[in-house]
Write a protein that holds these residues in place. Sequence first.
Motif, mmCIF file in Angstrom:
data_model
loop_
_atom_site.group_PDB
_atom_site.id
_atom_site.type_symbol
_atom_site.label_atom_id
_atom_site.label_comp_id
_atom_site.label_asym_id
_atom_site.label_seq_id
_atom_site.Cartn_x
_atom_site.Cartn_y
_atom_site.Cartn_z
ATOM 1 N N MET A 1 -31.656 -18.700 -3.231
ATOM 2 C CA MET A 1 -30.771 -17.566 -2.947
ATOM 3 C C MET A 1 -29.547 -17.592 -3.859
ATOM 4 S SD MET A 1 -28.774 -16.381 0.568
ATOM 5 C CE MET A 1 -28.274 -18.025 1.017
ATOM 6 N N ILE A 2 -28.944 -18.754 -4.015
ATOM 7 C CA ILE A 2 -27.734 -18.862 -4.838
ATOM 8 C C ILE A 2 -28.032 -18.500 -6.283
ATOM 9 C CG2 ILE A 2 -26.036 -20.497 -5.740
ATOM 10 C CD1 ILE A 2 -26.320 -21.992 -3.010
ATOM 11 N N GLU A 3 -29.135 -18.998 -6.810
ATOM 12 C CA GLU A 3 -29.469 -18.736 -8.216
ATOM 13 C C GLU A 3 -29.795 -17.262 -8.444
ATOM 14 O OE1 GLU A 3 -32.585 -20.884 -11.090
ATOM 15 O OE2 GLU A 3 -30.890 -22.107 -10.450
ATOM 16 N N LEU A 4 -30.515 -16.655 -7.514
ATOM 17 C CA LEU A 4 -30.835 -15.234 -7.659
ATOM 18 C C LEU A 4 -29.577 -14.365 -7.556
ATOM 19 C CD1 LEU A 4 -34.195 -14.918 -5.651
ATOM 20 C CD2 LEU A 4 -33.881 -14.808 -8.131
ATOM 21 N N LEU A 5 -28.635 -14.771 -6.707
ATOM 22 C CA LEU A 5 -27.371 -14.040 -6.615
ATOM 23 C C LEU A 5 -26.574 -14.156 -7.915
ATOM 24 C CD1 LEU A 5 -26.172 -14.813 -2.966
ATOM 25 C CD2 LEU A 5 -26.952 -12.619 -3.865
ATOM 26 N N ILE A 6 -26.612 -15.334 -8.527
ATOM 27 C CA ILE A 6 -25.925 -15.515 -9.811
ATOM 28 C C ILE A 6 -26.577 -14.650 -10.884
ATOM 29 C CG2 ILE A 6 -25.452 -17.181 -11.652
ATOM 30 C CD1 ILE A 6 -25.133 -19.311 -9.462
ATOM 31 N N ILE A 7 -27.909 -14.587 -10.870
ATOM 32 C CA ILE A 7 -28.624 -13.713 -11.813
ATOM 33 C C ILE A 7 -28.239 -12.262 -11.577
ATOM 34 C CG2 ILE A 7 -30.914 -12.836 -12.464
ATOM 35 C CD1 ILE A 7 -32.005 -15.635 -11.988
ATOM 36 N N SER A 8 -28.085 -11.871 -10.314
ATOM 37 C CA SER A 8 -27.655 -10.505 -9.992
ATOM 38 C C SER A 8 -26.303 -10.197 -10.625
ATOM 39 C CB SER A 8 -27.563 -10.311 -8.475
ATOM 40 O OG SER A 8 -28.811 -10.452 -7.862
ATOM 41 N N ILE A 9 -25.388 -11.140 -10.543
ATOM 42 C CA ILE A 9 -24.059 -10.945 -11.130
ATOM 43 C C ILE A 9 -24.159 -10.807 -12.642
ATOM 44 C CG2 ILE A 9 -21.814 -12.045 -11.508
ATOM 45 C CD1 ILE A 9 -22.210 -13.378 -8.739
ATOM 46 N N LEU A 10 -24.945 -11.670 -13.277
ATOM 47 C CA LEU A 10 -25.061 -11.661 -14.735
ATOM 48 C C LEU A 10 -25.734 -10.396 -15.252
ATOM 49 C CD1 LEU A 10 -26.070 -15.384 -15.378
ATOM 50 C CD2 LEU A 10 -23.829 -14.333 -15.691
ATOM 51 N N THR A 11 -26.594 -9.790 -14.444
ATOM 52 C CA THR A 11 -27.291 -8.569 -14.863
ATOM 53 C C THR A 11 -26.634 -7.315 -14.300
ATOM 54 O OG1 THR A 11 -28.829 -8.810 -13.001
ATOM 55 C CG2 THR A 11 -29.533 -9.702 -15.108
ATOM 56 N N ARG B 1 -37.447 1.792 -13.135
ATOM 57 C CA ARG B 1 -36.247 0.996 -12.838
ATOM 58 C C ARG B 1 -36.623 -0.453 -12.538
ATOM 59 N NH1 ARG B 1 -33.639 3.890 -8.717
ATOM 60 N NH2 ARG B 1 -32.352 5.043 -10.197
ATOM 61 N N ALA B 2 -37.815 -0.649 -11.949
ATOM 62 C CA ALA B 2 -38.284 -2.010 -11.677
ATOM 63 C C ALA B 2 -38.597 -2.751 -12.976
ATOM 64 C CB ALA B 2 -39.527 -1.968 -10.787
ATOM 65 N N SER B 3 -39.169 -2.048 -13.951
ATOM 66 C CA SER B 3 -39.450 -2.670 -15.256
ATOM 67 C C SER B 3 -38.156 -3.158 -15.895
ATOM 68 C CB SER B 3 -40.144 -1.669 -16.188
ATOM 69 O OG SER B 3 -41.354 -1.219 -15.644
ATOM 70 N N LEU B 4 -37.137 -2.311 -15.870
ATOM 71 C CA LEU B 4 -35.843 -2.689 -16.444
ATOM 72 C C LEU B 4 -35.223 -3.851 -15.668
ATOM 73 C CD1 LEU B 4 -34.408 0.902 -17.053
ATOM 74 C CD2 LEU B 4 -35.275 -0.683 -18.783
ATOM 75 N N ALA B 5 -35.412 -3.862 -14.361
ATOM 76 C CA ALA B 5 -34.860 -4.944 -13.537
ATOM 77 C C ALA B 5 -35.515 -6.277 -13.891
ATOM 78 C CB ALA B 5 -35.057 -4.626 -12.056
ATOM 79 N N ILE B 6 -36.842 -6.279 -14.064
ATOM 80 C CA ILE B 6 -37.541 -7.513 -14.441
ATOM 81 C C ILE B 6 -37.070 -7.982 -15.810
ATOM 82 C CG2 ILE B 6 -39.788 -8.514 -15.005
ATOM 83 C CD1 ILE B 6 -41.049 -6.622 -12.961
ATOM 84 N N LEU B 7 -36.933 -7.049 -16.741
ATOM 85 C CA LEU B 7 -36.483 -7.386 -18.098
ATOM 86 C C LEU B 7 -35.102 -8.033 -18.075
ATOM 87 C CD1 LEU B 7 -36.671 -7.218 -21.210
ATOM 88 C CD2 LEU B 7 -35.764 -4.878 -21.029
ATOM 89 N N ASN B 8 -34.147 -7.386 -17.411
ATOM 90 C CA ASN B 8 -32.775 -7.896 -17.393
ATOM 91 C C ASN B 8 -32.658 -9.209 -16.621
ATOM 92 O OD1 ASN B 8 -31.842 -5.687 -18.880
ATOM 93 N ND2 ASN B 8 -31.560 -4.442 -17.037
ATOM 94 N N ALA B 9 -33.371 -9.313 -15.496
ATOM 95 C CA ALA B 9 -33.325 -10.545 -14.715
ATOM 96 C C ALA B 9 -33.953 -11.705 -15.483
ATOM 97 C CB ALA B 9 -34.048 -10.346 -13.383
ATOM 98 N N SER B 10 -35.006 -11.430 -16.241
ATOM 99 C CA SER B 10 -35.652 -12.475 -17.043
ATOM 100 C C SER B 10 -34.710 -12.981 -18.130
ATOM 101 C CB SER B 10 -36.941 -11.930 -17.677
ATOM 102 O OG SER B 10 -37.839 -11.490 -16.699
ATOM 103 N N LYS B 11 -33.952 -12.078 -18.726
ATOM 104 C CA LYS B 11 -32.961 -12.482 -19.732
ATOM 105 C C LYS B 11 -31.918 -13.422 -19.113
ATOM 106 C CE LYS B 11 -33.084 -8.297 -22.629
ATOM 107 N NZ LYS B 11 -32.248 -7.171 -23.129
ATOM 108 N N ALA B 12 -31.426 -13.058 -17.942
ATOM 109 C CA ALA B 12 -30.417 -13.888 -17.283
ATOM 110 C C ALA B 12 -30.986 -15.242 -16.887
ATOM 111 C CB ALA B 12 -29.863 -13.164 -16.056
ATOM 112 N N ASN B 13 -32.220 -15.255 -16.406
ATOM 113 C CA ASN B 13 -32.858 -16.512 -16.016
ATOM 114 C C ASN B 13 -33.026 -17.426 -17.225
ATOM 115 O OD1 ASN B 13 -34.342 -17.957 -13.709
ATOM 116 N ND2 ASN B 13 -35.866 -18.016 -15.349
ATOM 117 N N ALA B 14 -33.388 -16.844 -18.367
ATOM 118 C CA ALA B 14 -33.523 -17.629 -19.594
ATOM 119 C C ALA B 14 -32.167 -18.192 -20.012
ATOM 120 C CB ALA B 14 -34.110 -16.766 -20.705
ATOM 121 N N ALA B 15 -31.122 -17.371 -19.913
ATOM 122 C CA ALA B 15 -29.793 -17.787 -20.372
ATOM 123 C C ALA B 15 -29.233 -18.942 -19.548
ATOM 124 C CB ALA B 15 -28.836 -16.606 -20.336
#
Length: 353
Positions: free
Chosen positions: A64-74, A287-301
């Motif tokens: 939960m914490i990591e996904l919330l951080i990804i939400s902030i970054l994206t 919008r889901a495609s864009l969400a996966i793209l942006n979240a994947s970038k944040a997860n990589a970073a």
Amino acid sequence: MEEQNTSPEAENTKPQQEETIAQNNEQQQDAQTFESRIDLKPLQDSVKHIKNEIAKIIVGQNEMIELLIISILTNGHALIEGVPGVAKTVTAKLLAKTMAVDFSRIQFTPDLMPSDILGTSVFNVKTNDFEYKKGPIFSNIVLIDEINRAPAKTQAALFEVMAERQITMDGTEYKMSAPFLVFATQNPIEQEGTYRLPEAQLDRFLFKINVDYPTLENEVQILTDNHSRQDKMDFDSIAAVLSSENIINYQQLIKQVVVEDNLLNYIASIVHNTRTNANLYLGASPRASLAILNASKANAAINGRDFVTPDDIKRCTKAVLQHRLVLTPEREMEAFTVDKVVDQILETIEIPR
């Protein structure tokens, strides 16, 4: 004698070995250049510090914490779902405390009106005119507790502000200060006095984060920590790690993460499959495609990479899709789940190499 034993094949091997060494050196130089394209160390250090601050009070709940951080970054909103008592609200509050930004909390109730969150125009006797009094939605991080308890009229008031970071009141547009993020919680068990969120609103959330019960070891640690603190939670002990400028800069940095064309096709194939899947009544939108793209970038970073891998995509896909997909009535009767459908889709689509 040694010179006489040197064969022509051995002489030919020497240049090949030298060429191979030169190629390896060149590849290492390219790799070093590739790794240094984006300086991700400050971002990684900030994420580590945030986790350490939250760990002062919260035990476990790393997903939960990591996904919330990804939400902030994206720059994406997050819907947190779980039974009462699993630290949904506390975690969101603590995460907000680690950032030097404005924070507001709104408790949704069945009698909540749009003006209660957006604000209203009040007549000023001194100026003999109406002036706009901003509501609690005007903040950087807004925690909405039990979002599914408010009626449709109030939910509709959130549409514009979540999608466009602005509200329109009396014909005037008011922009939200960046960053602007909504964290909303809901209880999946209790249905009395609740309203199901419309699909249009669910689609505006980047993630739906399911919060499970802690493990036995974590629960023992929770009891131990609570006993040592004498049942007190010192929110003032949480230090602010990020400023609003840091967050905006990191959000811009995430956009520079490299994504290969074959991975873009992979994301598109996953989302397209949801629209043709026989188990689903409603598939995912672009919008889901864009969400996966942006979240994947944040997860990589946050993992120190300036390029996306298939594992980044697979890690974020379920949290992006599970609140956007609707099962067919037949599958619902069979106790099938959206998570199973997403797992099947990920298994059937070939992973890019």
